[in-house]
Design a protein around this motif. Structure first.
Motif, short mmCIF file in Angstrom:
data_model
loop_
_atom_site.label_atom_id
_atom_site.label_comp_id
_atom_site.label_asym_id
_atom_site.label_seq_id
_atom_site.Cartn_x
_atom_site.Cartn_y
_atom_site.Cartn_z
N VAL A 1 7.67 -5.84 -1.81
CA VAL A 1 7.75 -4.63 -2.63
C VAL A 1 8.50 -3.55 -1.86
N ILE A 2 9.47 -2.94 -2.54
CA ILE A 2 10.27 -1.87 -1.93
C ILE A 2 10.43 -0.74 -2.94
N GLU B 1 0.82 -1.23 0.00
CA GLU B 1 0.00 0.00 0.00
C GLU B 1 0.85 1.26 0.00
N LEU B 2 1.88 1.28 0.85
CA LEU B 2 2.74 2.46 0.94
C LEU B 2 3.50 2.70 -0.36
N VAL B 3 3.94 1.62 -1.00
CA VAL B 3 4.67 1.76 -2.27
C VAL B 3 3.75 2.28 -3.36
N VAL B 4 2.52 1.76 -3.44
CA VAL B 4 1.56 2.25 -4.44
C VAL B 4 1.31 3.74 -4.24
N LYS B 5 1.16 4.14 -2.98
CA LYS B 5 0.95 5.55 -2.66
C LYS B 5 2.16 6.39 -3.08
N ALA B 6 3.36 5.86 -2.79
CA ALA B 6 4.60 6.56 -3.13
C ALA B 6 4.76 6.71 -4.65
N ILE B 7 4.32 5.69 -5.39
CA ILE B 7 4.40 5.76 -6.86
C ILE B 7 3.46 6.87 -7.34
N LYS C 1 1.51 -7.67 -11.21
CA LYS C 1 0.74 -6.92 -12.21
C LYS C 1 0.37 -5.53 -11.69
N LYS C 2 -0.11 -5.47 -10.45
CA LYS C 2 -0.53 -4.21 -9.86
C LYS C 2 0.63 -3.21 -9.82
N ILE C 3 1.78 -3.67 -9.34
CA ILE C 3 2.95 -2.80 -9.22
C ILE C 3 3.49 -2.43 -10.60
#
Length: 101
Positions: free
Chosen positions: A83-84, A25-31, A51-53
């Protein structure tokens, strides 16, 4: 020392420097908000997660790397993660140059 090991060491350094964002969640937000400069997703993560990332990264034009397994990523930062995201231009440049070699 090989390139992969240097990359993993850099991930550990980035973690200690407080320059990584981890967790889906945090990575998606950061993207989305432009904080993520480079994203690593575990090569053995679920197809859904990959796929999501991948979709988010390509839409927001963030470099995505899948060169490590979940275990390698987790060991590098000392936390269990699939994920990082790297939130620092300096680390990102160095990592990208290692991946191109």
């Amino acid at each position: 020392m090989d390139k992969q090991q240097q990359l993993l060491n850099l991930l550990g350094l980035a973690k200690r420097a407080g320059k990584i964002i981890s967790g889906e969640e945090l990575v998606v937000k950061a993207i989305k908000n432009g904080q993520a400069k480079l994203v690593f997703v575990a090569s053995d993560a679920s197809a859904n997660l990959i796929k999501k990332i991948t979709d988010k990264s390509s839409y927001y034009e963030v470099t995505l790397a899948q060169n490590f397994s979940e275990i390698e990523l987790s060991n590098a930062i000392g936390t269990h993660r699939k994920v990082i995201a790297i939130a620092d231009n300096g680390f990102t440049k160095k990592m990208e140059s290692l991946m191109k070699m």
